[in-house]
Enzyme design. Sequence first.
Site, PDB file in Angstrom:
ATOM      1  N   LYS A  55       1.255   3.936  -3.032  1.00 15.01           N
ATOM      2  CA  LYS A  55       0.960   5.343  -2.906  1.00 15.01           C
ATOM      3  C   LYS A  55       2.616   6.270  -2.891  1.00 15.01           C
ATOM      4  O   LYS A  55       2.378   7.623  -3.515  1.00 15.01           O
ATOM      5  CB  LYS A  55       0.562   5.666  -1.374  1.00 15.01           C
ATOM      6  CG  LYS A  55      -0.902   4.918  -1.101  1.00 15.01           C
ATOM      7  CD  LYS A  55      -1.899   5.746  -1.824  1.00 15.01           C
ATOM      8  CE  LYS A  55      -3.366   5.165  -1.483  1.00 15.01           C
ATOM      9  NZ  LYS A  55      -4.364   5.607  -2.236  1.00 15.01           N
ATOM     10  N   TYR A  95       1.044  -1.341   0.004  1.00 11.35           N
ATOM     11  CA  TYR A  95       0.110   0.097   0.162  1.00 11.35           C
ATOM     12  C   TYR A  95       0.979   1.416  -0.125  1.00 11.35           C
ATOM     13  O   TYR A  95       0.810   2.324  -0.682  1.00 11.35           O
ATOM     14  CB  TYR A  95      -1.126   0.030   1.129  1.00 11.35           C
ATOM     15  CG  TYR A  95      -1.874   0.966   1.326  1.00 11.35           C
ATOM     16  CD1 TYR A  95      -2.756   1.327   0.364  1.00 11.35           C
ATOM     17  CD2 TYR A  95      -1.579   2.075   2.291  1.00 11.35           C
ATOM     18  CE1 TYR A  95      -3.734   2.426   0.544  1.00 11.35           C
ATOM     19  CE2 TYR A  95      -2.640   2.998   2.590  1.00 11.35           C
ATOM     20  CZ  TYR A  95      -3.616   3.335   1.652  1.00 11.35           C
ATOM     21  OH  TYR A  95      -4.562   4.342   1.825  1.00 11.35           O
TER      22      TYR A  95
END
Length: 271
Positions: A165, A161
Amino acid sequence: MGQQSGRKRLADSVVWITGASSGIGEAMAYDFSRMGARLILSARRSGELERVKKNCEGDPGRVQLLPLDLSDTGSLRQKAAEAIAFWGEVDVLINNGGISQRALAAEADLSVIRRIMEVNFFGTVALTQAILPHFIARKSGYVVVVSSVMGKIGTKFRSTYAASKHALQGWFDCLRQEMYEHQVDVTLVCPGFVKTSITLNSVTADGKTYGQMGEGQSKAMSAETFSRKLIPKLEKRKPEIFIGGPEIAAVWVKRLSPGLLNAILRRTKVT
Ligand SMILES: NC(=O)c1ccc[n+]([C@@H]2O[C@H](COP(=O)([O-])OP(=O)(O)OC[C@H]3O[C@@H](n4cnc5c(N)ncnc54)[C@H](OP(=O)(O)O)[C@@H]3O)[C@@H](O)[C@H]2O)c1
């Protein structure tokens, strides 16, 4: 102060939101609808998009639904053409759709790592590339990306994740530089914790749905509060926007002293 002057107000714009079937995207849809903006709502679950449309308080004729799967990158040029066809223009693309992760880096299956990157990074990039020729031709447009504090720092259980990002941060920082001459603005939004289903829907090492509410999210601000704070900031088209609780401080601590942030995170219970 944003990058460009003489831009359309958001209320007068066609705003395309991904991840509009729940959480932050849903809350933004309601706010934009109340403002009178023309909306295009996207996510995979068309039934949930219908529900959001029904709950929009503005003119239902100003809300169009465009179901899509960000991981199906080959379909996104066609989706952009369909989005433009609704009103002959799109002014703002809000790349908000995404999935999170709860897995140790050493254990996460590579196929699951690819899946998260496919949705969060490649899907977002492909959709943005699909709309950019329209923005460039009109010398006007606004690309918003909902990144995360995890686009700036790293903690346990969120390696892919955070990677997705961080990748978005790099790609869209570069895009912003390339878009100045085309009068296209780029904003990266970095939320801290927001009370949504993001952790509930996050994926484990073997790709199963985690299915538990995040501890950080459960105590955090609502998506409605988040959206209400975000939209006035979007109007200013700032390059980066940070909204959240005390966790936002981690970004500034890391800038001042990465060692100090590591020491703090080592002692922090991360769930
Ligand atoms: N909540 C937080 O604490 C927090 C913090 C930082 C950043 N963020 C970011 O905020 C954004 C919105 O998340 P949220 O918190 O509102 O969580 P959420 O309620 O789980 O919403 C995620 C949205 O993404 C959509 N989505 C997921 N996979 C997709 C796919 N393959 N194709 C198209 N759409 C997809 C979902 O719709 P469907 O399932 O219908 O496709 C849903 O509308 C995410 O990018 C997330 O990383 C959230």
